[in-house]
Scaffold this motif. Sequence first.
Motif, PDB file in Angstrom:
ATOM      1  N   GLN A   1       0.770  -1.151   0.033  1.00  0.00           N
ATOM      2  CA  GLN A   1       0.165   0.020   0.014  1.00  0.00           C
ATOM      3  C   GLN A   1       0.742   1.239  -0.004  1.00  0.00           C
ATOM      4  O   GLN A   1       0.617   2.376  -0.748  1.00  0.00           O
ATOM      5  CB  GLN A   1      -0.989   0.077   1.096  1.00  0.00           C
TER       6      GLN A   1
ATOM      7  N   SER B   1       0.930   3.541  -3.201  1.00  0.00           N
ATOM      8  CA  SER B   1       0.281   5.037  -2.987  1.00  0.00           C
ATOM      9  C   SER B   1       1.223   6.094  -3.187  1.00  0.00           C
ATOM     10  O   SER B   1       0.785   7.016  -4.103  1.00  0.00           O
ATOM     11  CB  SER B   1      -0.080   5.258  -1.490  1.00  0.00           C
TER      12      SER B   1
ATOM     13  N   MET C   1      -6.603   6.541  -3.441  1.00  0.00           N
ATOM     14  CA  MET C   1      -5.236   6.960  -3.578  1.00  0.00           C
ATOM     15  C   MET C   1      -5.602   8.286  -4.573  1.00  0.00           C
ATOM     16  O   MET C   1      -4.745   9.212  -4.527  1.00  0.00           O
ATOM     17  CB  MET C   1      -4.326   6.073  -4.081  1.00  0.00           C
TER      18      MET C   1
END
Length: 174
Positions: free
Chosen positions: A99, A103, A150
Amino acid sequence: MKQSFRAKRMLKQHKRLAQSSKLNLVALMDIFTILVFFLMVNQSDVVVLPSNKDMSLPQSVSEQLPREQVLLTVTANGVLIQGKAIWRGDWLQAPELWQKELSEAVQQELNYLAGRTAALTEEQQALGRPLTILADASTPYAVLRRLMAMCAGTEYRDISLAVEQRSKVLEATP
């Protein structure tokens, strides 16, 4: 003085060439009419999104056609924005592992793309920039939700999900 046959023929040819040429507009108008009707009939509003052979889009009854906008593609092993691979990894590994890296990569690329385009007007700022997410039907919803968050963190908040339109025949049969 009597002119020779050759001299007469040359004089006649010169007279004929000296005349201004005439344009046959009837034939020209016929061609343009046919061309206009051909272009009107063959004009299509079909927009085809690029996709992989390995990817099968989810089916939907959506009638809205895709627009020309930023395309975020989610594959089985990575993410592409506008065809450029920005992250490669495995969705099945622990989310904490991918993540943060994903991101940063997504936000950096989207900010770069936003910087290359014109500034948003006040109306557009409320909606945000448009973006289409193209993902396989088997992509976990948690991954899509995280990607949408995001994108919303940048100026890209007008998010669309690409789907394959169901045919009318399939809708009629239960």
